[in-house]
Motif scaffolding. Structure first.
Motif, short mmCIF file in Angstrom:
data_model
loop_
_atom_site.label_atom_id
_atom_site.label_comp_id
_atom_site.label_asym_id
_atom_site.label_seq_id
_atom_site.Cartn_x
_atom_site.Cartn_y
_atom_site.Cartn_z
N THR A 209 0.81 -1.22 0.00
CA THR A 209 0.00 0.00 0.00
C THR A 209 0.84 1.27 0.00
O THR A 209 0.30 2.37 -0.01
N THR A 210 2.17 1.13 0.03
CA THR A 210 3.03 2.31 0.07
C THR A 210 3.87 2.40 -1.19
O THR A 210 4.09 1.42 -1.89
N LEU A 278 11.16 4.12 7.67
CA LEU A 278 10.16 3.84 8.70
C LEU A 278 9.01 2.99 8.16
O LEU A 278 8.45 2.18 8.89
N VAL A 279 8.69 3.15 6.89
CA VAL A 279 7.57 2.40 6.34
C VAL A 279 7.90 0.91 6.25
O VAL A 279 7.01 0.06 6.21
N LYS A 280 9.20 0.58 6.24
CA LYS A 280 9.61 -0.83 6.17
C LYS A 280 9.82 -1.46 7.54
O LYS A 280 10.13 -2.65 7.62
N VAL A 281 9.67 -0.69 8.62
CA VAL A 281 9.91 -1.22 9.96
C VAL A 281 9.11 -2.50 10.22
O VAL A 281 9.66 -3.50 10.70
N ASP A 299 19.75 2.10 9.22
CA ASP A 299 20.11 3.39 9.76
C ASP A 299 19.51 3.56 11.16
O ASP A 299 18.65 2.79 11.57
N LYS A 300 19.96 4.57 11.87
CA LYS A 300 19.59 4.76 13.27
C LYS A 300 18.09 5.00 13.43
O LYS A 300 17.46 4.48 14.36
N GLU A 301 17.51 5.79 12.53
CA GLU A 301 16.09 6.11 12.63
C GLU A 301 15.25 4.84 12.52
O GLU A 301 14.31 4.63 13.30
N THR A 302 15.56 4.00 11.56
CA THR A 302 14.84 2.73 11.39
C THR A 302 15.08 1.81 12.58
O THR A 302 14.15 1.24 13.15
N ALA A 303 16.35 1.69 12.99
CA ALA A 303 16.71 0.79 14.08
C ALA A 303 16.01 1.15 15.39
O ALA A 303 15.62 0.27 16.16
#
Length: 308
Positions: A209-210, A278-281, A299-303
């Protein structure tokens, strides 16, 4: 309690004069094990403070938490400061591959935009005589420039090795067409190599959906998309979709797909997922929980969201 001056003297000889523990033990008429205990005590009493320049303690702590939580072999997190996160991850993946690859290794590679960029980040790689093997079929004709065969060919040139190719798209029109390709003579060598990989590098696809950078999903039919949405597909790896609980989906689609199975991928000694956003988290979480890969580069944001 050891004499304070003795602690200082041993620490000075070890850290400043760069003497070995054996050399210090001989000069002080002490046992080597005693010198080791003195150095430990010197650190405990803050006589010695070790500082590592460039160390991000929060980053190291996050890597260890994710590694322990998902029982991974290794986790590498890139600081979320780069304007081009994909290139920063590609550089880290290139450095990691250069670090772990051994002579005559079999290295499997799946499609991923970051993996494609990785080739350009390989500066002064070593000669390995490694074989680079595609793990999935190619994209549609409209996306021919994104073919995984190009990635393995370029990697083989960089590492002075060889490459194999898949001359078929990732998704076939029928299961019979797919079976004919899989059962062909040229493909038997490829499937055998899938069973004996030393390293695998894969990407992770996000929800349907993304907006996605995946260049093979246009091969899916309308019925495929409807089925995957009905089954709440959260993402894919090597063209196999799964839900948030790690259940693989759409067996009818899998029967038309030319790609390494997730079961086979899970048996590769070093299996590396390179993914961020973030959409793949949710899809990264699910893949890690399934035990399909044992190494993550992100990356840090995702992690920071993988432990939520």
């Amino acid at each position: 309690m050891k004499n304070h001056q003795l602690l200082v003297r041993v620490a000075y000889q070890y850290y400043i004069q760069n003497k070995t523990q054996s050399e210090i033990a001989k000069s002080l008429d002490l046992g080597r094990s005693t010198i080791s205990r003195i150095l430990t005590q010197a650190k405990r009493e803050n006589i010695v403070n070790i500082q590592i320049n460039g160390l991000d303690l929060d980053l190291m702590d996050l890597e260890n938490k994710i590694k322990n939580y998902y029982q991974l072999r290794n986790v590498i997190i890139v600081p979320t400061t780069s304007s081009d996160k994909s290139s920063a991850l590609a550089l880290e993946a290139a450095l990691y591959l250069k670090q772990i690859i051994k002579p005559n290794n079999r290295v499997g590679v799946a499609w991923g935009s970051t993996l494609a960029k990785m080739v350009g980040q390989l500066h002064h790689p070593k000669s390995t005589n490694a074989t680079f093997i595609p793990l999935v079929g190619g994209p549609s004709a409209a996306n021919a420039k994104y073919n995984v065969n190009t990635i393995v060919y370029d990697l083989a040139k960089k590492f002075v090795g060889s490459s194999e190719f898949i001359n078929a798209t990732a998704v076939q029109e029928t299961a019979a067409l797919r079976n004919g390709i899989i059962g062909s003579k040229y493909f038997r060598e490829l499937t055998n190599d899938w069973q004996h990989l030393d390293i695998a590098l894969v990407g992770v696809g996000g929800p349907l959906t993304t907006k996605t950078t995946s260049h093979w999903r246009d091969l899916l039919t309308h019925d495929d998309l409807v089925l995957l949405k009905d089954q709440h597909a959260i993402g894919d790896c090597c063209c196999t979709f799964f839900d948030k609980n790690g259940k693989t989906l759409a067996p009818s689609l899998q029967k038309r797909t030319i790609a390494i199975s997730l079961e086979t991928l899970s048996k590769v000694p070093i299996s590396v997922a390179v993914a961020h956003s973030l959409v793949k988290v949710p899809s990264i979480k699910a893949l890690l929980s399934m035990g399909i890969v044992n190494t993550l580069i992100t990356d840090k944001e995702t992690a920071s969201h993988l432990l939520d």
